[in-house]
Scaffold this motif. Structure first.
Motif, mmCIF file in Angstrom:
data_model
loop_
_atom_site.group_PDB
_atom_site.id
_atom_site.type_symbol
_atom_site.label_atom_id
_atom_site.label_comp_id
_atom_site.label_asym_id
_atom_site.label_seq_id
_atom_site.Cartn_x
_atom_site.Cartn_y
_atom_site.Cartn_z
ATOM 1 N N SER A 55 16.186 -7.048 -9.966
ATOM 2 C CA SER A 55 15.043 -6.205 -9.766
ATOM 3 C C SER A 55 15.103 -4.941 -8.969
ATOM 4 O O SER A 55 14.510 -3.990 -9.202
ATOM 5 C CB SER A 55 13.695 -7.203 -9.862
ATOM 6 O OG SER A 55 12.515 -6.400 -9.798
ATOM 7 N N TYR A 56 15.255 -5.565 -7.722
ATOM 8 C CA TYR A 56 15.386 -4.512 -6.643
ATOM 9 C C TYR A 56 16.332 -3.439 -6.967
ATOM 10 O O TYR A 56 15.972 -2.106 -7.069
ATOM 11 C CB TYR A 56 15.811 -5.085 -5.440
ATOM 12 C CG TYR A 56 16.318 -4.173 -4.290
ATOM 13 C CD1 TYR A 56 15.107 -3.164 -3.703
ATOM 14 C CD2 TYR A 56 17.631 -3.804 -3.862
ATOM 15 C CE1 TYR A 56 15.419 -2.353 -2.870
ATOM 16 C CE2 TYR A 56 17.845 -2.603 -3.120
ATOM 17 C CZ TYR A 56 16.754 -2.160 -2.382
ATOM 18 O OH TYR A 56 17.181 -0.941 -1.784
ATOM 19 N N GLU A 73 14.856 -1.100 2.435
ATOM 20 C CA GLU A 73 13.843 -1.319 1.006
ATOM 21 C C GLU A 73 13.967 -2.604 0.695
ATOM 22 O O GLU A 73 12.823 -3.152 0.318
ATOM 23 C CB GLU A 73 14.253 -0.453 0.212
ATOM 24 C CG GLU A 73 13.928 1.029 0.196
ATOM 25 C CD GLU A 73 14.564 1.922 -1.119
ATOM 26 O OE1 GLU A 73 14.154 2.921 -0.977
ATOM 27 O OE2 GLU A 73 15.450 1.488 -1.603
ATOM 28 N N PHE A 74 15.018 -3.278 0.632
ATOM 29 C CA PHE A 74 14.874 -4.643 -0.063
ATOM 30 C C PHE A 74 14.347 -5.768 0.797
ATOM 31 O O PHE A 74 13.714 -6.330 0.267
ATOM 32 C CB PHE A 74 16.728 -5.365 0.077
ATOM 33 C CG PHE A 74 17.033 -6.403 -0.547
ATOM 34 C CD1 PHE A 74 16.593 -6.515 -1.929
ATOM 35 C CD2 PHE A 74 17.170 -7.619 0.363
ATOM 36 C CE1 PHE A 74 16.882 -7.703 -2.381
ATOM 37 C CE2 PHE A 74 17.157 -8.654 -0.503
ATOM 38 C CZ PHE A 74 17.214 -8.956 -1.707
ATOM 39 N N LEU A 75 14.323 -5.719 2.316
ATOM 40 C CA LEU A 75 13.484 -6.693 2.704
ATOM 41 C C LEU A 75 11.886 -6.431 2.469
ATOM 42 O O LEU A 75 11.063 -7.276 2.466
ATOM 43 C CB LEU A 75 13.408 -6.303 4.538
ATOM 44 C CG LEU A 75 14.967 -6.748 4.986
ATOM 45 C CD1 LEU A 75 15.193 -6.419 6.526
ATOM 46 C CD2 LEU A 75 15.201 -8.402 4.884
ATOM 47 N N LEU A 120 2.313 -1.463 -7.296
ATOM 48 C CA LEU A 120 1.530 -0.492 -6.592
ATOM 49 C C LEU A 120 2.213 -0.562 -5.321
ATOM 50 O O LEU A 120 2.544 0.442 -4.454
ATOM 51 C CB LEU A 120 0.040 -0.744 -6.448
ATOM 52 C CG LEU A 120 -0.752 -0.366 -7.605
ATOM 53 C CD1 LEU A 120 -1.947 -0.886 -7.719
ATOM 54 C CD2 LEU A 120 -0.651 0.986 -7.730
ATOM 55 N N LEU A 121 2.492 -1.703 -4.727
ATOM 56 C CA LEU A 121 3.458 -1.682 -3.341
ATOM 57 C C LEU A 121 4.830 -1.390 -3.340
ATOM 58 O O LEU A 121 5.268 -0.796 -2.456
ATOM 59 C CB LEU A 121 3.146 -3.348 -2.664
ATOM 60 C CG LEU A 121 1.672 -3.714 -2.380
ATOM 61 C CD1 LEU A 121 1.865 -5.036 -2.027
ATOM 62 C CD2 LEU A 121 1.233 -2.848 -1.135
ATOM 63 N N PHE A 125 4.716 1.648 -0.896
ATOM 64 C CA PHE A 125 5.214 0.958 0.287
ATOM 65 C C PHE A 125 6.914 0.883 0.204
ATOM 66 O O PHE A 125 7.657 1.210 1.099
ATOM 67 C CB PHE A 125 4.685 -0.327 0.346
ATOM 68 C CG PHE A 125 5.031 -1.143 1.584
ATOM 69 C CD1 PHE A 125 4.869 -0.565 3.132
ATOM 70 C CD2 PHE A 125 5.840 -2.271 1.431
ATOM 71 C CE1 PHE A 125 5.516 -1.236 3.982
ATOM 72 C CE2 PHE A 125 6.357 -3.002 2.535
ATOM 73 C CZ PHE A 125 6.007 -2.575 3.770
ATOM 74 N N VAL A 126 7.426 0.311 -0.659
ATOM 75 C CA VAL A 126 8.826 -0.127 -0.649
ATOM 76 C C VAL A 126 9.635 1.186 -0.996
ATOM 77 O O VAL A 126 10.736 1.464 -0.108
ATOM 78 C CB VAL A 126 9.158 -1.087 -1.916
ATOM 79 C CG1 VAL A 126 10.731 -1.232 -2.020
ATOM 80 C CG2 VAL A 126 8.499 -2.393 -1.349
ATOM 81 N N PHE A 127 9.365 1.896 -1.952
ATOM 82 C CA PHE A 127 10.257 3.109 -2.528
ATOM 83 C C PHE A 127 9.528 4.112 -2.022
ATOM 84 O O PHE A 127 10.194 5.315 -2.665
ATOM 85 C CB PHE A 127 10.498 2.940 -3.844
ATOM 86 C CG PHE A 127 11.202 1.385 -4.288
ATOM 87 C CD1 PHE A 127 12.679 1.553 -3.820
ATOM 88 C CD2 PHE A 127 10.890 0.734 -4.890
ATOM 89 C CE1 PHE A 127 13.454 0.351 -4.291
ATOM 90 C CE2 PHE A 127 11.370 -0.622 -5.337
ATOM 91 C CZ PHE A 127 12.686 -0.595 -4.803
ATOM 92 N N ALA A 128 8.562 4.359 -1.544
ATOM 93 C CA ALA A 128 7.699 5.730 -1.154
ATOM 94 C C ALA A 128 8.758 6.587 -0.296
ATOM 95 O O ALA A 128 9.364 6.183 0.825
ATOM 96 C CB ALA A 128 6.347 5.435 -0.406
#
Length: 137
Positions: A55-56, A73-75, A120-121, A125-128
């Motif tokens: 998925s990541y 990003e993965f974390l 949304l996160l 957050f992760v990929f922004a």
């Protein structure tokens, strides 16, 4: 308008990645159980772990087209998945125990909560990108 279209594309891509990682995860779970003769818990852990990684990478590449540092990003992604799963579980338990919703039916809104929070996160957050985070705050 362009931003809205991009957000819809990302949501649809995110959902498609979810289908793929679910199929991969369950494939590994059942292959581990029935071909490798692993126990159900170990098979489940392995299947979900591989599903999260799949998925990541698919979301990184196709949904959000990220080029940032993968380790950070993965974390963040793993943290988001855990948070979304906990929210899913909380909604599920609440609906079953307090609202007396059927166990099978309660999975649907709990899954929607998981999808909404994780998308949304992931997006913000992760990929922004640094630019999009700076423009929001």
């Amino acid at each position: 308008m362009k931003g809205r279209v991009e957000s819809i594309r990302q949501l649809l891509s995110y959902a498609a990645v979810g289908v793929v990682n679910t199929l991969v995860g369950y494939g590994i779970i059942f292959a581990s159980m029935y071909l490798l003769h692993m126990g159900p818990v170990a098979s489940n852990v392995l299947g979900y772990a591989v599903g999260v990684v799949v998925s990541y990478f698919l979301n990184r590449r196709f949904t959000f087209r990220s080029s940032r540092a993968a380790r950070t990003e993965f974390l963040r992604f793993v943290s988001v998945v855990l948070l979304a799963w906990l929210a899913n579980l909380a909604v599920l338990v609440f609906l079953i125990r307090h609202m007396h919703v059927h166990e099978g039916l309660a999975q649907v809104p709990a899954g929607v909560v998981y999808l909404a929070i994780s998308f949304l996160l992931s997006k913000f957050f992760v990929f922004a990108s640094r630019d999009s985070r700076a423009s929001r705050g």
